[in-house]
Every structure is written in C-alpha cells, then in structure tokens.
Design a protein around this motif. Structure first.
Motif, PDB file in Angstrom:
ATOM      1  N   VAL A 201       0.884  -1.366  -0.063  1.00 54.94           N
ATOM      2  CA  VAL A 201       0.062   0.011  -0.014  1.00 54.94           C
ATOM      3  C   VAL A 201       0.849   1.426   0.098  1.00 54.94           C
ATOM      4  O   VAL A 201       0.623   2.238  -0.849  1.00 54.94           O
ATOM      5  CB  VAL A 201      -0.934   0.164   1.278  1.00 54.94           C
ATOM      6  CG1 VAL A 201      -1.560   1.443   1.360  1.00 54.94           C
ATOM      7  CG2 VAL A 201      -1.886  -1.167   1.025  1.00 54.94           C
ATOM      8  N   GLU A 202       1.996   1.221   0.721  1.00 57.55           N
ATOM      9  CA  GLU A 202       2.744   2.530   0.823  1.00 57.55           C
ATOM     10  C   GLU A 202       3.449   2.719  -0.304  1.00 57.55           C
ATOM     11  O   GLU A 202       3.968   3.859  -0.749  1.00 57.55           O
ATOM     12  CB  GLU A 202       3.649   2.361   2.340  1.00 57.55           C
ATOM     13  CG  GLU A 202       2.713   2.367   3.483  1.00 57.55           C
ATOM     14  CD  GLU A 202       3.675   2.423   4.838  1.00 57.55           C
ATOM     15  OE1 GLU A 202       4.903   2.159   4.792  1.00 57.55           O
ATOM     16  OE2 GLU A 202       3.270   2.160   5.841  1.00 57.55           O
ATOM     17  N   TYR A 203       4.022   1.781  -0.854  1.00 60.51           N
ATOM     18  CA  TYR A 203       4.606   1.832  -2.044  1.00 60.51           C
ATOM     19  C   TYR A 203       4.027   2.530  -3.161  1.00 60.51           C
ATOM     20  O   TYR A 203       4.291   3.471  -3.623  1.00 60.51           O
ATOM     21  CB  TYR A 203       5.297   0.595  -2.618  1.00 60.51           C
ATOM     22  CG  TYR A 203       5.740   0.346  -3.999  1.00 60.51           C
ATOM     23  CD1 TYR A 203       6.939   0.829  -4.397  1.00 60.51           C
ATOM     24  CD2 TYR A 203       4.940  -0.270  -5.068  1.00 60.51           C
ATOM     25  CE1 TYR A 203       7.451   0.581  -5.409  1.00 60.51           C
ATOM     26  CE2 TYR A 203       5.440  -0.424  -6.349  1.00 60.51           C
ATOM     27  CZ  TYR A 203       6.699  -0.019  -6.616  1.00 60.51           C
ATOM     28  OH  TYR A 203       7.218   0.173  -7.930  1.00 60.51           O
ATOM     29  N   HIS A 204       2.720   2.230  -3.367  1.00 65.32           N
ATOM     30  CA  HIS A 204       1.704   2.884  -4.239  1.00 65.32           C
ATOM     31  C   HIS A 204       1.255   4.049  -3.835  1.00 65.32           C
ATOM     32  O   HIS A 204       1.267   5.158  -4.795  1.00 65.32           O
ATOM     33  CB  HIS A 204       0.743   1.732  -4.775  1.00 65.32           C
ATOM     34  CG  HIS A 204       1.149   0.563  -5.384  1.00 65.32           C
ATOM     35  ND1 HIS A 204       1.264  -0.625  -4.776  1.00 65.32           N
ATOM     36  CD2 HIS A 204       1.152   0.316  -6.711  1.00 65.32           C
ATOM     37  CE1 HIS A 204       1.760  -1.557  -5.798  1.00 65.32           C
ATOM     38  NE2 HIS A 204       1.468  -0.852  -6.953  1.00 65.32           N
ATOM     39  N   GLU A 205       1.241   4.317  -2.530  1.00 66.21           N
ATOM     40  CA  GLU A 205       0.911   5.786  -2.043  1.00 66.21           C
ATOM     41  C   GLU A 205       1.848   6.750  -2.391  1.00 66.21           C
ATOM     42  O   GLU A 205       1.493   7.743  -2.733  1.00 66.21           O
ATOM     43  CB  GLU A 205       0.539   5.822  -0.620  1.00 66.21           C
ATOM     44  CG  GLU A 205      -0.863   5.026  -0.274  1.00 66.21           C
ATOM     45  CD  GLU A 205      -1.196   4.968   1.477  1.00 66.21           C
ATOM     46  OE1 GLU A 205      -0.147   5.215   2.118  1.00 66.21           O
ATOM     47  OE2 GLU A 205      -2.380   4.673   1.650  1.00 66.21           O
ATOM     48  N   ASN A 206       3.274   6.308  -2.317  1.00 68.70           N
ATOM     49  CA  ASN A 206       4.210   7.240  -2.730  1.00 68.70           C
ATOM     50  C   ASN A 206       4.324   7.622  -4.074  1.00 68.70           C
ATOM     51  O   ASN A 206       4.287   8.846  -4.357  1.00 68.70           O
ATOM     52  CB  ASN A 206       5.535   6.628  -2.457  1.00 68.70           C
ATOM     53  CG  ASN A 206       5.638   6.376  -0.899  1.00 68.70           C
ATOM     54  OD1 ASN A 206       5.270   7.373  -0.240  1.00 68.70           O
ATOM     55  ND2 ASN A 206       6.515   5.619  -0.470  1.00 68.70           N
TER      56      ASN A 206
END
Length: 416
Positions: free
Chosen positions: A68-73
């Motif tokens: 999730v965090e990878y794509h949020e960045n």
C-alpha cells in the motif's frame, strides 16, 4: 491497430510512469491497446502477502501495508490533489484484497495466489489510466478478466480462445486508447486466474490475435532481444531480426525477453513482434517475424538457474524403458515439474527439472520407492543456440559439468 506491453520495470515509480506517457506521445497512441504489468517488484511483494496468509498471519498486515505504502508514494508524486478520485479507487482495490483474505475458506494455495497477486496489475493500470487522463490523454480502463477467459488451472491457466474472441470483439472499442492488465484472466465462475509468471507478454499476444492487430511491441529496459542476458553474461549483441521459429526455440530454452507462449498466437496470424527500449523509443530494436533464423547469426546464450538434476537408475539393473518412463513423466505432471532436459541410457535416466511449484520432495518420496535416485539441487542449465567451440569453452571454464547434450544447432550443459 497496435498492442503495446509495458513491464514492471517501465512503471516502477512516478518518473517511470511519466516516461510511459513520453513514449506514447513520441510513437503515438491512436488505435492502441496498452497492456501493463504490476509496478516494479509488486508481484514479489504480493507473493509475500500470500505466503504470510498461509504461513505466518502475524506479519500479514505488515506485508499488505508495504505494498500500500509503495503505491501511495507513487500516487503522491503523480497527483497534486489529495482528494483526487484515484486515491479512493486504489484504496478500494486494497480493501478488496483484505476482504478476500478475511472471508476466504479455500485451503488451495494456487487459488488464493491468483485471487491476491493479480491486484498488482489492477492497481498499476488504475493509476496509469487516471494519470493519462490527467495529462489529457483520454483512455478506457479495461478489466482484462472480462476479456480473457480460461479454465481453472490456477497459476498456469489455459485460454479458452472461442470465448475470449467473443468477449474481446464485444467489449473493445479500438477507436479509443485502451489500458488493461497483463497476466490476468478469469474462469467460468469469474474467479481470477493467471497465465503463468511473466505472462503479460502472452496477454498482449492473445489480445493482438483477437483484435487482428498489425503489430505487438514489448517495451523493455534493454535495446531489444540480445544474444544473452546482460545480467548473466558480460558481452552481448543486439539481434536485429528473429524468425518466429527461432524465437520459439529461444523461448522454449528459457530466453527471458519473450514469454514462451507469446509467439504461438502471433505466428498463426503472422503478426510481427517488436522488442524495443522504453529509454530510447525511436531505436530500431528487434523484430520477430516470418523469415529464416536470426540476424546476425551469432551464438545465443541462455541460463536457467536454481534447477534440479535427477539421475534415476533401476534397483535391479533392469532396463528403463517405455513403461518406466511413462510412470516417471506422470509423476512429473502430477507434481507440476517442468522438464528442461532429458538424457537416458539402458539402465539410467537423467532429467533437469524446474521446481517452480515446489513439488520436488513429495515426488522424490515416490521415485525412491522404485529407483535409485541421485538429486542435485541448485544447478544451472546453460543452453547455446548456434554454438561454436569457443562458445562452449567459455561456459565449461572453471565449472563442473554434470550433463552435456549436443544437437545440430544447440548444446546444453547442466553445471554445478
């Protein structure tokens, strides 16, 4: 009408996504169907989610959150507005993953794998479709699972060509730019299936076949098809043209640039395949088409690592003949072991296998009841097409060769 395929490396971060836009602007995007893989190493990360679900649920939430965090960045870099609709669309997709893992009752790894891992492609295409709209390149986001229909052999599904043709003809408007996922399909019950690892190239070929496309272009981080993988070999050379037959041979032996199943539908309709660099879109690249051999004709090196070499011999010195070999191959099939090389004599049988579905140990338990078994794990299988003496010597140098097999155009070495 063209089909483009962009792999994970070409969409690994926000800058890479912007580069995809640049490529489309440079080479045009009219009458184009674009197939896109999961971003960067997302498929590996989603495989960790599946592994955590089965083996250690205490790390499951953290494994999902990492993705999730990878794509949020990437989203934060691409979209200025924090309330842009793309954020809620991506969040909803990840909620679907969590929901499936919460209610799933199936103990079957392959089924769960296909329902979870494919969200990498769904998320990547959602982001890129929205970003293209943002930069005023209107497009249609297609769910490829509604287009490509397969059986329910999860993780390695077989295409139902008649149903796929019908769905593609009914649902794809080729006057518009279409954006869709590689790797994914669905079965008769609309559960997600996958076409095998690295199956996005195959997706592009399936769609090209059904759309009667003029060409398929695979956009890579290399200038085209090289005579060897630069990650494993120091000296490489660009191949300008390759015939379908030669490309199928290279893919069969494990050349990583083209997926083994990709070429068959293209060859049936003589649709040329271009392999080009997304770093240098105007470069000549490599064309796979109808013709003879390869140009230039140079030795082509292929390596498959992490293979298993089995040497089987009869316990009573009896011949290993048709009935034995039939039984052995049934075991290979039952345990989903892919055969890459075979060599046999009167009382022995050697085979190099790919253990990608982890069926080795249970298979060994059955083989050892009937045969003397010598098992070498973590071997490498080297193949040289159009070999010469210097090419063979370069591989033999300093390596322990366990099996060597030569044909007219091909030599294979299993080395430790």
């Amino acid at each position: 009408m063209r089909v483009f395929k962009f792999g994970g490396a070409s969409v690994k971060d926000a800058e890479a996504v912007r580069n995809v836009v640049k490529v489309l602007q440079e080479v045009g995007h009219e009458d184009t169907f674009v197939v896109i893989s999961a971003m960067g190493k997302t498929t590996n990360a989603m495989e960790k989610v599946v592994a955590a679900y089965f083996n250690d649920k205490s790390v499951l939430t953290a494994a999902i959150q990492e993705v999730v965090e990878y794509h949020e960045n990437i989203l934060a870099d691409l979209f200025d507005e924090k309330n842009h609709p793309v954020h809620s669309r991506v969040k909803l997709l990840f909620e679907e993953v969590k929901g499936f893992l919460a209610w799933n009752k199936s103990p079957k790894y392959a089924f769960v794998y296909d329902q979870v891992v494919g969200y990498g492609e769904l998320v990547s295409t959602t982001i890129i479709s929205e970003y293209l709209n943002e930069v005023e390149i209107p497009n249609v986001w297609q769910d490829v699972r509604s287009l490509i229909k397969t059986d329910n052999n999860y993780r390695d599904a077989t295409v139902n060509w008649e149903r796929t043709q019908s769905e593609v003809s009914a649902k794809v408007d080729m006057s518009k730019l279409n954006i869709s996922q590689g790797f994914l399909a669905s079965d008769d019950n609309n559960f997600t299936t996958t076409l095998g690892r690295e199956g996005s190239d195959y997706t592009a070929a399936i769609l090209a076949y059904c759309l009667n496309a003029n060409s398929v272009t695979i956009w890579k981080d290399v200038p085209g098809v090289l005579n060897a993988d630069p990650r494993n070999f120091e000296e490489t050379q660009l191949l300008d043209k390759i015939s379908y037959r030669e490309a199928i041979e290279l893919a069969f032996y494990g050349a990583s640039v083209i997926h083994p199943k990709t070429l068959q539908p293209l060859q049936r309709k003589e649709i040329p395949l271009h392999v080009k660099s997304f770093i240098n879109p105007k470069g000549k690249g490599t064309t796979v088409c109808k013709g003879v051999g390869i140009s230039p004709e140079v030795p082509c090196f292929i390596v498959k690592k992490d293979q298993v070499l089995l040497k089987l011999s009869s316990l009573d010195f009896s011949f290993i003949v048709e009935n034995n070999i039939s039984d052995i191959f049934k075991l290979f099939h039952d345990h989903r072991m892919k055969v890459d090389l075979i060599q046999n004599s009167a009382i022995s049988f050697s085979v190099c296998l790919d253990n990608k579905f982890n069926g080795l140990q249970p298979m060994l338990n059955e083989l050892q009841k009937r045969f003397k078994v010598v098992c070498h794990e973590d071997v490498s299988l080297y193949t040289i097409r159009h070999f010469d003496d210097n090419a063979v010597k370069s591989l033999q140098n300093g390596r322990s060769v366990l099996v060597e097999q030569r044909g007219k155009e091909t030599v294979q070495l299993v080395v430790k």
